[in-house]
Write a protein that holds these residues in place. Structure first.
Motif, PDB file in Angstrom:
ATOM      1  N   ILE A 106     -17.206   3.436   6.993  1.00  0.00           N
ATOM      2  CA  ILE A 106     -16.366   3.950   6.328  1.00  0.00           C
ATOM      3  C   ILE A 106     -16.185   3.389   5.007  1.00  0.00           C
ATOM      4  N   ARG A 107     -15.811   4.126   4.161  1.00  0.00           N
ATOM      5  CA  ARG A 107     -15.574   3.401   2.753  1.00  0.00           C
ATOM      6  C   ARG A 107     -14.154   3.340   2.177  1.00  0.00           C
ATOM      7  N   PHE A 108     -13.661   2.394   1.621  1.00  0.00           N
ATOM      8  CA  PHE A 108     -12.201   2.159   1.113  1.00  0.00           C
ATOM      9  C   PHE A 108     -12.316   1.839  -0.299  1.00  0.00           C
ATOM     10  N   ILE A 109     -11.905   2.667  -1.282  1.00  0.00           N
ATOM     11  CA  ILE A 109     -11.504   2.360  -2.493  1.00  0.00           C
ATOM     12  C   ILE A 109     -10.170   2.120  -2.863  1.00  0.00           C
ATOM     13  N   ASN A 110      -9.804   0.922  -3.495  1.00  0.00           N
ATOM     14  CA  ASN A 110      -8.587   0.403  -3.720  1.00  0.00           C
ATOM     15  C   ASN A 110      -8.092   1.108  -5.223  1.00  0.00           C
ATOM     16  N   ARG A 111      -6.943   1.519  -5.730  1.00  0.00           N
ATOM     17  CA  ARG A 111      -6.745   2.069  -6.906  1.00  0.00           C
ATOM     18  C   ARG A 111      -5.076   1.367  -6.905  1.00  0.00           C
ATOM     19  N   GLU A 112      -5.044   0.847  -8.262  1.00  0.00           N
ATOM     20  CA  GLU A 112      -3.806   0.185  -8.615  1.00  0.00           C
ATOM     21  C   GLU A 112      -2.928   1.142  -9.229  1.00  0.00           C
ATOM     22  N   ARG A 113      -1.658   1.016  -8.802  1.00  0.00           N
ATOM     23  CA  ARG A 113      -0.413   1.980  -9.295  1.00  0.00           C
ATOM     24  C   ARG A 113       0.652   1.121  -9.599  1.00  0.00           C
ATOM     25  N   LYS A 114       1.239   1.201 -10.718  1.00  0.00           N
ATOM     26  CA  LYS A 114       2.275   0.415 -11.119  1.00  0.00           C
ATOM     27  C   LYS A 114       3.609   1.044 -10.222  1.00  0.00           C
ATOM     28  N   GLU A 115       4.445  -0.008  -9.977  1.00  0.00           N
ATOM     29  CA  GLU A 115       5.522   0.165  -9.350  1.00  0.00           C
ATOM     30  C   GLU A 115       6.294   1.376  -9.779  1.00  0.00           C
ATOM     31  N   LYS A 116       6.494   1.734 -11.277  1.00  0.00           N
ATOM     32  CA  LYS A 116       7.087   2.540 -11.850  1.00  0.00           C
ATOM     33  C   LYS A 116       6.668   4.020 -11.437  1.00  0.00           C
ATOM     34  N   ASP A 117       5.248   4.086 -11.354  1.00  0.00           N
ATOM     35  CA  ASP A 117       4.896   5.505 -11.147  1.00  0.00           C
ATOM     36  C   ASP A 117       5.498   6.391  -9.954  1.00  0.00           C
ATOM     37  N   MET A 143      -7.067   3.967  -1.297  1.00  0.00           N
ATOM     38  CA  MET A 143      -5.544   3.351  -0.919  1.00  0.00           C
ATOM     39  C   MET A 143      -5.045   2.927  -2.319  1.00  0.00           C
ATOM     40  N   PHE A 144      -3.866   3.486  -2.665  1.00  0.00           N
ATOM     41  CA  PHE A 144      -3.171   3.256  -3.534  1.00  0.00           C
ATOM     42  C   PHE A 144      -2.131   1.737  -3.605  1.00  0.00           C
ATOM     43  N   VAL A 145      -2.465   1.081  -4.096  1.00  0.00           N
ATOM     44  CA  VAL A 145      -1.888  -0.474  -3.979  1.00  0.00           C
ATOM     45  C   VAL A 145      -1.286  -0.845  -5.321  1.00  0.00           C
ATOM     46  N   ASN A 146      -0.270  -1.798  -5.182  1.00  0.00           N
ATOM     47  CA  ASN A 146       0.334  -2.399  -6.361  1.00  0.00           C
ATOM     48  C   ASN A 146      -0.603  -3.518  -7.020  1.00  0.00           C
ATOM     49  N   LYS A 184      -4.958  -4.755  -6.902  1.00  0.00           N
ATOM     50  CA  LYS A 184      -6.084  -4.814  -6.355  1.00  0.00           C
ATOM     51  C   LYS A 184      -6.342  -6.587  -5.754  1.00  0.00           C
ATOM     52  N   GLN A 185      -5.982  -7.346  -6.616  1.00  0.00           N
ATOM     53  CA  GLN A 185      -6.129  -8.815  -6.271  1.00  0.00           C
ATOM     54  C   GLN A 185      -5.959  -8.989  -4.885  1.00  0.00           C
ATOM     55  N   LEU A 186      -4.811  -8.361  -4.345  1.00  0.00           N
ATOM     56  CA  LEU A 186      -4.159  -8.809  -3.208  1.00  0.00           C
ATOM     57  C   LEU A 186      -4.801  -7.993  -1.873  1.00  0.00           C
ATOM     58  N   THR A 187      -5.762  -7.323  -2.376  1.00  0.00           N
ATOM     59  CA  THR A 187      -6.465  -6.430  -1.055  1.00  0.00           C
ATOM     60  C   THR A 187      -7.577  -7.198  -0.582  1.00  0.00           C
ATOM     61  N   HIS A 188      -7.136  -7.832   0.829  1.00  0.00           N
ATOM     62  CA  HIS A 188      -8.127  -8.701   1.291  1.00  0.00           C
ATOM     63  C   HIS A 188      -9.021  -8.018   2.207  1.00  0.00           C
ATOM     64  N   PHE A 189     -10.191  -8.507   2.320  1.00  0.00           N
ATOM     65  CA  PHE A 189     -11.265  -7.782   2.879  1.00  0.00           C
ATOM     66  C   PHE A 189     -10.823  -7.621   4.532  1.00  0.00           C
ATOM     67  N   SER A 190     -10.199  -8.769   5.037  1.00  0.00           N
ATOM     68  CA  SER A 190     -10.006  -8.722   6.475  1.00  0.00           C
ATOM     69  C   SER A 190      -8.616  -7.688   6.807  1.00  0.00           C
ATOM     70  N   TYR A 191      -7.938  -7.571   5.597  1.00  0.00           N
ATOM     71  CA  TYR A 191      -6.678  -6.594   5.896  1.00  0.00           C
ATOM     72  C   TYR A 191      -7.403  -5.005   5.826  1.00  0.00           C
ATOM     73  N   THR A 192      -8.105  -4.994   4.923  1.00  0.00           N
ATOM     74  CA  THR A 192      -8.982  -3.763   4.692  1.00  0.00           C
ATOM     75  C   THR A 192      -9.608  -3.269   6.300  1.00  0.00           C
ATOM     76  N   ARG A 193     -10.248  -4.134   6.721  1.00  0.00           N
ATOM     77  CA  ARG A 193     -10.805  -4.160   7.748  1.00  0.00           C
ATOM     78  C   ARG A 193      -9.900  -3.626   9.026  1.00  0.00           C
ATOM     79  N   ILE A 241       0.945  -1.176   0.026  1.00  0.00           N
ATOM     80  CA  ILE A 241       0.110  -0.079   0.048  1.00  0.00           C
ATOM     81  C   ILE A 241       0.869   1.189   0.108  1.00  0.00           C
ATOM     82  N   TYR A 242       1.010   1.990  -1.200  1.00  0.00           N
ATOM     83  CA  TYR A 242       1.782   3.158  -1.088  1.00  0.00           C
ATOM     84  C   TYR A 242       1.296   4.290  -0.367  1.00  0.00           C
ATOM     85  N   TYR A 243      -0.139   4.331  -0.460  1.00  0.00           N
ATOM     86  CA  TYR A 243      -0.587   5.690  -0.069  1.00  0.00           C
ATOM     87  C   TYR A 243      -1.667   5.779   0.485  1.00  0.00           C
TER      88      TYR A 243
END
Length: 441
Positions: free
Chosen positions: A430-441, A399-402, A404-413, A384-386
């Motif tokens: 509280i709502r969480f939205i996961n956005r993917e960002r490639k390592e290079k960005d 949450m900006f992540v590398n 999305k498939q890895l963001t598990h419901f329980s970890y978000t909680r 999770i970058y940010y």
């Protein structure tokens, strides 16, 4: 701003559920542990262009005899007229114009609500247009040809639907008084609570039946602040089957919850939390509202020093998908603890509008990740970058992540719990939205 409500009405086999599922599409996010998502989906969130609305399916009509069909259609139309901002009246080009269509059209026309006349099963516009024109005879405007199966004409229909939505600058924005919906099963004491609150703080009750809907809004002044209570009581249905009443009350609940900032779910202390309570709570949770669970008739319970504790645990257990909900034990009869409602409402409104600076959020995130590593799958670990907050009511974080498939419901909680530990966010989801960002960005 509450979302407009669009209801679909029509005879059996004209394709209501096909159209409903088509519009709901993949946008229905079913959270596995929320009971609000019923097996027979009654409502769905739909977005077209930049407008979002709540689509309501007013129920299937079982074909028996024409009389029964007509009476059930009338009922459907009543529900639609009462709760919806816009009504989609669905007909079938293959069956042609039938008598019950005309009778329902009369009702809808008298409602003065916008009605969009949609003719379904037009798979070939050239071939069927002469038959579509026949529907002009209903006298409720231009028929719009569609095919729900082939997804033809759906865009034109939606363009027409959203034309009738109130503009965002509808004056709704200026009204920043807290709006509180009181929901729950029939006979749990919803109206008694409102009456008691009104009685205590004698104020002019504005019993103007809501301009767009039938729920009666009551304005109450307390400590020089005004609160608007939306009461969903009024189930004026006597000899109806239990399922019908339940469906009807759920549709009304969706309509009331949609307009509210905070939802008070009233539960009967003697009966305890039922499956229908959980269903109603699920609707409020999915809609990201502030939530108070009010256990009414608490005066009728025999208590010892552990009663409240045991009862609270039982509620938290049944409503485990919303651990943040505030629980209040009250009695509409004696007025016990009713004034606490205002304090809670104020606190929850503050929580709903709270903004957390990005710097602080990322400190919490860094600490959380150090304490408990994010999950990994096949050797790839979630990063999770940010994190940053993008909106309020409900507080929403991106949450900006590398991956999305890895963001598990329980970890978000887990992250959510850390944020709550730091800032409280009492009584609001509280709502969480996961956005993917490639390592290079």
């Amino acid at each position: 701003m509450s979302k407009p409500i669009v209801a679909v009405v029509g005879r059996p086999n004209v394709g209501k559920s096909t159209l409903f599922n088509d519009l709901a599409g993949q946008q229905i996010s079913i959270v596995k542990d929320t009971p609000g998502v019923t097996r027979d989906r009654i409502y769905a969130d739909v977005t077209w262009l930049d407008r979002s609305f709540t689509l309501i399916d007013t129920g299937g009509i079982e074909p028996e005899t024409n009389d029964i069909i007509l009476s059930q259609m009338r009922e459907q139309a009543e529900i639609a007229i009462e709760t919806a901002d816009v009504i989609i009246f669905l007909t079938d080009v293959r069956q042609g114009l039938v008598d019950s269509d005309a009778k329902v059209a009369d009702m809808l026309r008298r409602s003065h609500k916008p009605v969009i006349l949609v003719v379904n099963k037009v798979d070939n516009f050239d071939k069927f247009m002469p038959d579509v024109y026949e529907f002009y005879n209903l006298g409720i405007g231009d028929p719009i040809p569609v095919s729900a199966v082939s997804k033809l004409g759906i865009g034109d229909m939606l363009d027409e639907v959203i034309k009738h939505f109130p503009e965002d600058s509808d004056g709704d924005e200026e009204d920043d008084r807290p709006k509180i919906a009181i929901v729950g099963k029939p006979n749990v004491g919803k109206s008694s609570i409102v009456n008691k609150l009104v009685g205590k703080n004698r104020v002019i009750v504005s019993d103007i039946a809501g301009t767009t809907r039938d729920a009666i809004d009551t304005t109450i002044k307390y400590n020089n602040k005004e609160y608007v209570f939306i009461d969903t009581a009024g189930l004026r249905r006597k000899n109806k089957i239990k399922e019908e009443i339940e469906r009807y009350s759920i549709i009304r609940t969706v309509a009331a919850v949609e307009r509210a900032d905070i939802v008070i779910i009233v539960i009967d202390a003697i009966e305890g939390v039922t499956e229908q309570d959980a269903k109603i709570a699920g609707i409020a949770h999915e809609r990201g509202k502030g939530i108070i669970v009010a256990v009414n008739k608490w005066d009728a319970i025999e208590k010892n020093d552990k009663t409240i504790y045991e009862y609270t645990n039982k509620i938290k257990d049944t409503l485990s998908f919303m651990p943040y909900a505030e629980i209040l034990f009250i009695s509409a009869l004696t007025g016990q603890r009713l004034n606490k409602i205002y304090e809670l409402i104020d606190e929850i409104i503050d929580s709903q509008n709270m903004r957390v600076p990005t710097g602080v959020l990322n400190e919490i995130l860094t600490e959380a990740v150090a304490m408990q590593q994010p999950p990994s799958d096949k050797g790839k670990r979630l990063r999770i970058y940010y994190i940053t907050q993008v909106s309020v009511k409900p507080p929403t974080f991106v949450m900006f992540v590398n991956d999305k498939q890895l963001t598990h419901f329980s970890y978000t909680r887990y992250i959510e719990n850390k944020i709550r530990e730091a800032f409280g966010f009492r009584g609001t989801s509280i709502r969480f939205i996961n956005r993917e960002r490639k390592e290079k960005d």
